[in-house]
Scaffold this motif. Structure first.
Motif, PDB file in Angstrom:
ATOM      1  N   GLU A 134       0.817  -1.202   0.000  1.00 41.69           N
ATOM      2  CA  GLU A 134       0.000   0.000   0.000  1.00 41.69           C
ATOM      3  C   GLU A 134       0.864   1.269   0.000  1.00 41.69           C
ATOM      4  O   GLU A 134       0.363   2.371   0.085  1.00 41.69           O
ATOM      5  CB  GLU A 134      -0.923   0.007   1.225  1.00 41.69           C
ATOM      6  N   GLY A 135       2.181   1.082  -0.078  1.00 42.33           N
ATOM      7  CA  GLY A 135       3.055   2.227  -0.225  1.00 42.33           C
ATOM      8  C   GLY A 135       3.478   2.891   1.067  1.00 42.33           C
ATOM      9  O   GLY A 135       3.990   4.004   1.059  1.00 42.33           O
ATOM     10  N   CYS A 136       3.279   2.252   2.207  1.00 50.78           N
ATOM     11  CA  CYS A 136       3.666   2.869   3.478  1.00 50.78           C
ATOM     12  C   CYS A 136       4.944   2.225   3.999  1.00 50.78           C
ATOM     13  O   CYS A 136       5.175   1.036   3.806  1.00 50.78           O
ATOM     14  CB  CYS A 136       2.555   2.728   4.521  1.00 50.78           C
ATOM     15  N   PHE A 137       5.782   3.017   4.646  1.00 55.45           N
ATOM     16  CA  PHE A 137       7.004   2.488   5.240  1.00 55.45           C
ATOM     17  C   PHE A 137       6.672   1.816   6.561  1.00 55.45           C
ATOM     18  O   PHE A 137       5.959   2.356   7.379  1.00 55.45           O
ATOM     19  CB  PHE A 137       8.027   3.607   5.455  1.00 55.45           C
ATOM     20  N   LEU A 138       7.202   0.632   6.725  1.00 54.81           N
ATOM     21  CA  LEU A 138       6.884  -0.154   7.904  1.00 54.81           C
ATOM     22  C   LEU A 138       8.144  -0.395   8.735  1.00 54.81           C
ATOM     23  O   LEU A 138       9.220  -0.625   8.193  1.00 54.81           O
ATOM     24  CB  LEU A 138       6.300  -1.512   7.482  1.00 54.81           C
ATOM     25  N   PRO A 139       8.023  -0.353  10.057  1.00 54.46           N
ATOM     26  CA  PRO A 139       9.189  -0.577  10.912  1.00 54.46           C
ATOM     27  C   PRO A 139       9.608  -2.036  10.896  1.00 54.46           C
ATOM     28  O   PRO A 139       8.812  -2.913  10.620  1.00 54.46           O
ATOM     29  CB  PRO A 139       8.668  -0.169  12.305  1.00 54.46           C
ATOM     30  N   MET A 140      10.878  -2.277  11.201  1.00 54.73           N
ATOM     31  CA  MET A 140      11.397  -3.635  11.226  1.00 54.73           C
ATOM     32  C   MET A 140      11.547  -4.151  12.654  1.00 54.73           C
ATOM     33  O   MET A 140      12.054  -5.222  12.861  1.00 54.73           O
ATOM     34  CB  MET A 140      12.753  -3.685  10.512  1.00 54.73           C
ATOM     35  N   ILE A 141      11.147  -3.358  13.626  1.00 53.38           N
ATOM     36  CA  ILE A 141      11.284  -3.748  15.027  1.00 53.38           C
ATOM     37  C   ILE A 141       9.912  -3.769  15.686  1.00 53.38           C
ATOM     38  O   ILE A 141       9.146  -2.815  15.587  1.00 53.38           O
ATOM     39  CB  ILE A 141      12.199  -2.771  15.791  1.00 53.38           C
ATOM     40  N   ASP A 162      11.392  -8.042  12.997  1.00 56.79           N
ATOM     41  CA  ASP A 162      10.337  -8.828  12.356  1.00 56.79           C
ATOM     42  C   ASP A 162      10.452  -8.890  10.834  1.00 56.79           C
ATOM     43  O   ASP A 162       9.552  -9.379  10.159  1.00 56.79           O
ATOM     44  CB  ASP A 162       8.953  -8.298  12.745  1.00 56.79           C
ATOM     45  N   GLU A 163      11.601  -8.433  10.280  1.00 57.46           N
ATOM     46  CA  GLU A 163      11.715  -8.446   8.827  1.00 57.46           C
ATOM     47  C   GLU A 163      11.760  -9.852   8.244  1.00 57.46           C
ATOM     48  O   GLU A 163      11.456 -10.069   7.069  1.00 57.46           O
ATOM     49  CB  GLU A 163      12.947  -7.650   8.360  1.00 57.46           C
TER      50      GLU A 163
END
Length: 203
Positions: free
Chosen positions: A6-13, A109-110
């Protein structure tokens, strides 16, 4: 960071309150529900499913409808989901961490690709926390034995006497599968699986 569909940046933690993590260890149903919540927060924009339906949730997670209804009921009972918008058709997953980071646990969580991965991650973090706890005790013992700073020694003694029954020797015997099994509230076989999972995902 990564970009969602959806084009949003998501955290990896992932941040999760220690209280909730403890509940995950105490109750398997809570653990499964929190795993669903974390997966959905990771894979939706603003932690929200617009025009929510169980069919959408099924397509997103691959879980059976009965399983989803049961887990969503658990989250609703914990006040961790909220319906809003016109006719309350939108559903949001609420915050599960505290504002003070000392009251949270974190994990990457990546590499987590499914709800099941999140379930195993919630157990895997127990291994990490146990090792950190051991290192903390080791540090306290070293401070008592070797520090020349009176204030530091006094503080370390107070913590050891108050939290660890006055222990003065540190012996590292590793972490047994039996201990982890008991700590996680799972079988020995499951404990073996979780350790393998933690190694593979580099927790």
């Amino acid at each position: 960071q990564s970009l969602s569909s959806e084009g949003c940046f998501l955290p990896m933690i992932v941040k999760l309150s220690r209280k909730l993590h403890y509940e995950c260890l105490e109750d398997a149903e809570v653990r499964k529900a929190i795993a669903l919540l974390l997966f959905c927060k990771r894979n939706t924009k603003n932690s929200t499913i617009m025009n929510f339906s169980f069919n959408k949730l099924h397509n997103m997670t691959g879980l059976h409808y009965v399983t989803l209804r049961k887990r969503m009921a658990t989250l609703e009972g914990m006040s961790l989901i909220m319906r809003h918008g016109k006719d309350k058709r939108n559903l949001s997953f609420l915050r599960v961490h505290r504002s003070n980071d000392r009251n949270n646990i974190t994990f990457p969580d990546e590499k987590l690709k499914s709800v099941k991965d999140y379930e195993d991650a919630l157990l895997s973090i127990t291994i990490v926390e146990t090792q950190r706890h051991k290192e903390y005790v080791h540090k306290l013992i070293n401070t008592i034995k070797h520090s020349h700073n009176y204030a530091d020694v006094k503080k370390a003694c107070r913590k050891v006497n108050g939290e660890y029954e006055g222990v003065r020797e540190y012996v590292d015997n590793g972490i047994s599968y039996r201990y982890l099994s008991k700590k996680m509230g799972v079988s020995l076989q499951k404990a073996f699986h979780v350790v393998r999972f933690a190694v593979e995902k580099k927790f």
